[in-house]
Design an enzyme around this catalytic site. Structure first.
Site, PDB file in Angstrom:
ATOM      1  N   ASP A 559       0.842  -1.203   0.000  1.00 29.46           N
ATOM      2  CA  ASP A 559       0.000   0.000   0.000  1.00 29.46           C
ATOM      3  C   ASP A 559       0.876   1.252   0.000  1.00 29.46           C
ATOM      4  O   ASP A 559       2.057   1.223   0.343  1.00 29.46           O
ATOM      5  CB  ASP A 559      -0.899  -0.017   1.236  1.00 29.46           C
ATOM      6  CG  ASP A 559      -2.185   0.763   1.027  1.00 29.46           C
ATOM      7  OD1 ASP A 559      -2.231   1.618   0.125  1.00 29.46           O
ATOM      8  OD2 ASP A 559      -3.153   0.516   1.779  1.00 29.46           O
ATOM      9  N   GLU A 562       3.223   5.261  -3.600  1.00 28.90           N
ATOM     10  CA  GLU A 562       3.540   6.414  -4.457  1.00 28.90           C
ATOM     11  C   GLU A 562       4.921   7.037  -4.175  1.00 28.90           C
ATOM     12  O   GLU A 562       5.531   7.494  -5.140  1.00 28.90           O
ATOM     13  CB  GLU A 562       2.465   7.502  -4.294  1.00 28.90           C
ATOM     14  CG  GLU A 562       1.107   7.093  -4.788  1.00 28.90           C
ATOM     15  CD  GLU A 562       0.313   6.305  -3.744  1.00 28.90           C
ATOM     16  OE1 GLU A 562       0.757   6.222  -2.581  1.00 28.90           O
ATOM     17  OE2 GLU A 562      -0.731   5.759  -4.093  1.00 28.90           O
ATOM     18  N   ASP A 636      -8.002   4.702  -3.590  1.00 25.17           N
ATOM     19  CA  ASP A 636      -9.120   4.920  -2.665  1.00 25.17           C
ATOM     20  C   ASP A 636     -10.233   5.692  -3.366  1.00 25.17           C
ATOM     21  O   ASP A 636     -10.363   6.915  -3.223  1.00 25.17           O
ATOM     22  CB  ASP A 636      -8.643   5.666  -1.421  1.00 25.17           C
ATOM     23  CG  ASP A 636      -7.652   4.835  -0.622  1.00 25.17           C
ATOM     24  OD1 ASP A 636      -7.601   3.613  -0.820  1.00 25.17           O
ATOM     25  OD2 ASP A 636      -6.915   5.411   0.195  1.00 25.17           O
TER      26      ASP A 636
END
Length: 950
Positions: A559, A562, A636
């Site tokens: 997760d 980035e 998300d």
């Protein structure tokens, strides 16, 4: 989109600076002569002015174009591109009439020795695309203390062209032509600088820094002089401010010359900062209304940046409508045609439900720069790969040749995944898995999201013993119940944890956010490790290996890759807080973090378990990540109909960018209050049913989200329509696994793509260029998700194809080249099958590997010749990389009504030596649907070639 809010004047200054540098360069250099080039074993080197241009032959249809003043640039190590040269490719080079011409069997590449512009022609001399004569720019710059260049390349426009790819966007765009995109990693946005054209070529822009596609001029506030309030008075729009979110209680109004509200998170009584004379607390609604009077005719881009609910009307036409969770504001864009001097009614509504106030309205006036352009902030040269098909599958195959083949994922990953945010205890997930098994609902993967550790121990990777008292037994129980466990791991560390201290002692952590005392939403200071450091990657793997992999974890959920370093990431913040890295500045490495993070886990696991397939689910990606056992999910998203609709184009754009495995949170991640509270329960149930029906036909079927819980029985119980619809599609997914897994085999062996924009299969049909709500799943199935509440039919465009189409549910034949209104009952979306398709179905199973995939029921759709290759391997190991797999070719001869089954090629441990095929012929005179129990022609297959007449 771009770093918004800058003026048009800045753009003019930038263009002037570029032109000035070009003129100075042109005045100080001389034209190269016809003989002034050097042939090398991999291509040709040409001096152009004060720079060198290299054409490198990578394949007959793949050419690298690189330009730099420094010849060492051509041998630079690329994070994305691997071994580029194919020494078997035959090519030649000659110079004539002021040009250097490099020729392969597929391409002719011309270099104009005066301008240095490169043009690409097919083998018959037809122009594919050409660089603009003065369209190459290297502007000297200092970025984060390093001397570098802003680099840009422009190509001449083609009127009949559409553009696709460039990663994953959440803007609902299919055809990117005429739009401008910012490429930097963000939750929901994946930056992959690979652009595909409907003309059958692709451009991989090999640069890891912040990159722009399109017009370099930035958006700006709409000038107040071109706005009128609701009464027609010039100077701005009428701003009406309401208490509550339903525009019912007017608290006041004023004139706003610009619309730009951004209150930082943590501000108390933020409403008073916006309207100091109107002390309203709680939820609010704002409506801006009036008129816009453009002074130029053309297509304008109207763009909103917001969280919560946003709607924009132009002359009563709704052009923007979306709800987005309060903590992740982002852009929406609408292209609107305006006539100069005309007055257009404008209305913008924004409602606050959660988070702080963030809403902005800007525009970009008609572009006068029609060229195709890619620009990057940091580069020591220009470096791109040109791939030609003309079939887009061959273009993507060329991309994979350069950036690496996709690995085979474990077969169980193609089954059903159940997740939620989050299972708080080990028993919760065991109970969910057991209930699915007791209900006979197929499932293969249970997912453990974040916060299985103690409150202040993020990065420890250690289970909280109060909630996970026996992780080893928990994982064993999951395995005993014939399922797998994928677990969330972040590259993030709380200060003070043991892993943090070890990382920091080796200088493996980013220190900037620690120095600025940044805290996450849990209130703790944190940072991320430097994935660009090979030793840091090894340490990260050793930590998760010791804490997790040794316990039996099956898959990794990486997760926030980035990386998600700030509570609300910004471009400036990402560059600053990612800096410095072991490979250069944060600006230079900006987009490549997910690539290196995945690389470390992949290589670490392959080292300790060399014959076990790696599976990684990650929130971000970069070119080349397909070689590390990865799949990406779309971030998300909000639980809304508009978000579901945007996922279709997001997934198609991602897969067109050469990345084969994509997923999403079926149902959306964050629901608005009306769903979370149960107020609109019927709509909530239907949204999840429709989303699941769509998710069945993407590479990975995965349910996930914040409360309310998302298990099938949570939508009204086991007798509810939503439960029935989801169970029906789940079972259909498992029946289709032989088809899906065979397509996965083609991904690895042939550079194939599962989730296919219509332009891939119907490139000559210009009608498909802008269709972003239907797509092909493999070569056979046309998927048409339903994205409107209470819709019981939807328009479906059927591209023209030989033999036409069939309704998958009824077997009814349909003509191509038309739009139909297709039925869409609650428990079915329109699915059409292309004539000539061969679709294998397996037996009903509860999990992958429960029993052999035998017999196989093979549907053949008459009306055109067709081919399909059945691919099989052991589903778990890496032995396929050593040739341990089998293929069986199937060919349908439509004129003879004969199916030819080829001799089986290859073998693997556990392979069925004998199997049973059941063949079903679907034709205009014999409609047969998926849900029927059709009469079949049975054949026993022993691995030898055979034919059967149907």
């Amino acid at each position: 989109m771009y770093n918004k809010g800058k003026s048009r004047e800045r753009c003019r200054c930038l263009v002037f600076s570029i032109l000035l540098i070009l003129m100075l360069a042109a005045g100080s250099t001389t034209r190269a002569s016809d003989e002034d080039f050097q042939k090398a074993k991999d291509g040709v080197l040409i001096p152009i002015g004060g720079q060198f241009l290299k054409l490198e032959v990578c394949a007959d249809n793949v050419i690298r174009v690189a330009v730099s003043p420094d010849r060492s640039f051509f041998s630079r190590k690329s994070l994305a591109a691997g071994d580029r040269t194919d020494e078997k490719t035959k090519w030649s080079v000659k110079s004539e009439n002021g040009r250097v011409v490099l020729t392969t069997d597929a391409l002719m590449v011309n270099v104009d020795l005066h301008s240095g512009a490169v043009s690409f022609f097919d083998s018959k001399g037809r122009l594919i695309v050409a660089e603009k004569g003065d369209g190459r720019t290297m502007m000297p710059a200092i970025v984060q203390g390093d001397r570098t260049f802003h680099v840009r390349q422009e190509w001449m426009p083609n009127d009949d062209e559409a553009f696709f790819g460039l990663g994953q966007q959440q803007l609902g765009l299919m055809n990117l032509k005429g739009y401008d995109l910012d490429l930097w990693q963000h939750n929901g946005t994946v930056a992959i600088p690979f652009l595909l054209s409907s003309r059958g070529y692709g451009i991989f822009w090999d640069n890891t820094s912040y990159t722009r596609f399109g017009d370099l001029c930035e958006v700006e506030p709409i000038p107040a002089a071109q706005l009128l309030d609701s009464t027609g008075k010039p100077g701005g729009l009428t701003d009406s401010y309401f208490a509550g979110e339903n525009f019912e209680k007017l608290a006041g109004s004023r004139l706003d010359s610009i619309i730009d509200i951004a209150i930082p998170t943590g501000t108390t009584n933020a409403n008073q900062l916006i309207y100091p004379d109107l002390p309203v607390k709680g939820d609010i609604s704002i409506r801006w209304e009036g008129y816009i009077v453009p002074n130029e005719t053309g297509d304008y881009l109207l763009e909103t940046f917001s969280n919560n609910g946003i709607k924009l009307w132009v002359d009563d036409a709704l052009v923007v409508s979306h709800w987005r969770q309060g903590w992740i504001p982002w852009w929406n864009v609408a292209r609107v045609h305006f006539e100069a001097g005309h007055r257009y009614h404008l209305k913008l509504e924004w409602t606050k439900e959660q988070g702080m106030e963030t809403v902005k309205l800007v525009w970009k006036t008609p572009s006068h720069d029609p060229n195709t352009s890619l620009w990057s902030e940091v580069g020591q040269g220009i470096d791109y790969y040109f791939m030609y098909g003309p079939a887009l599958d061959r273009v993507i195959s060329g991309y994979r040749q350069i950036t690496g083949p996709a690995t085979m994922l474990p077969e169980w990953t193609f089954g059903f995944w159940q997740s939620r945010q989050r299972y708080k205890t080990q028993q919760e997930s065991l109970d969910v898995l057991s209930r699915y098994r007791s209900l006979g609902i197929p499932i293969d993967n249970i997912v453990q999201d974040w916060f299985y550790w103690k409150l202040d121990q993020w990065g420890s990777h250690e289970f909280d013993p109060a909630r996970f008292p026996d992780p080893d037994a928990w994982i064993r129980d999951i395995h005993k119940n014939h399922a797998h466990l994928t677990i969330s791991v972040w590259p993030k560390f709380y200060a003070g944890t043991a892993n943090f201290e070890i990382m920091r002692a080796h200088h493996f952590l980013y220190e900037a956010n620690l120095g600025h005392e940044i805290v996450d939403w849990m209130g703790f200071p944190d940072t991320f490790y430097d994935a660009f450091n090979a030793d840091a990657r090894k340490l990260f793997w050793s930590q998760i290996n010791h804490a997790l992999f040794t316990k039996g974890i099956d898959g990794w959920w990486l997760d926030a890759s980035e990386p998600d370093m700030l509570p609300t990431p910004t471009l400036a913040g990402q560059r600053a807080f990612l800096h410095p890295t072991a490979l250069g500045t944060g600006a230079a490495m900006l987009n490549a973090y997910p690539l290196e993070n995945s690389k470390g886990v992949y290589e670490g696991q392959r080292k300790v378990a060399p014959d076990r397939r790696v599976f990684i689910l990650t929130r971000s990606a970069f070119a080349g990540m397909q070689r590390y056992g990865t799949a990406v999910w779309s971030g998300d998203t909000s639980s809304t109909w508009t978000a579901m609709r945007a996922q279709i184009t997001a997934g198609l754009g991602f897969c067109l960018s050469g990345m084969p495995y994509w997923s999403m949170d079926s149902g959306g991640f964050t629901p608005p209050a009306r769903f979370a509270s149960g107020k609109d329960f019927d709509e909530w149930c239907e949204l999840n049913a429709r989303w699941f029906e769509f998710a069945t036909f993407v590479p990975l079927l995965r349910v996930h989200g914040e409360p309310p819980n998302r298990e099938m029985w949570e939508f009204g119980g086991e007798g509810s329509p939503t439960f029935a619809a989801q169970a029906k599609f789940d079972r259909l997914r498992y029946r289709l696994l032989p088809y899906i897994y065979s397509l996965a085999g083609s991904v690895t062996q042939e550079g194939g793509t599962l989730m296919r924009a219509l332009v891939m299969d119907f490139p000559a049909d210009t009608n498909v260029y802008n269709i972003g709500d239907e797509y092909m799943f493999g070569p056979a199935l046309l998927i048409n998700p339903v994205t409107t509440y209470q819709a019981r039919s939807r328009p479906v465009y059927l591209p023209k194809t030989k033999g036409g189409w069939y309704d998958a549910w009824t077997g009814k034949s349909l003509d191509g080249g038309q739009e139909i209104q297709a039925p869409a009952p609650f428990d079915a979306i329109p699915i059409c099958v292309r004539a000539g398709s061969i679709v294998p179905f397996g037996p009903e199973i509860q999990y992958v590997g429960e029993k052999p995939e035998d017999p196989l029921t093979v549907f053949i759709y008459a009306g055109a010749d067709g081919d399909f290759t059945l691919y099989e391997d052991d589903g778990l190991t890496c032995k396929y990389q050593r040739g341990a797999y089998s293929t069986i070719s199937l060919h349908w001869d439509d004129s003879r009504h004969v199916l030819a089954i080829g001799k089986r090629k290859g073998s693997f441990d556990g392979m069925l030596r004998e199997r049973t095929f059941k063949f079903v012929l679907v034709s205009k005179g014999k409609p047969v649907g998926f849900s029927a129990n059709p009469a079949t022609t049975v054949m026993n297959y022993h691995g030898k070639a055979a034919q059967i007449h149907l």
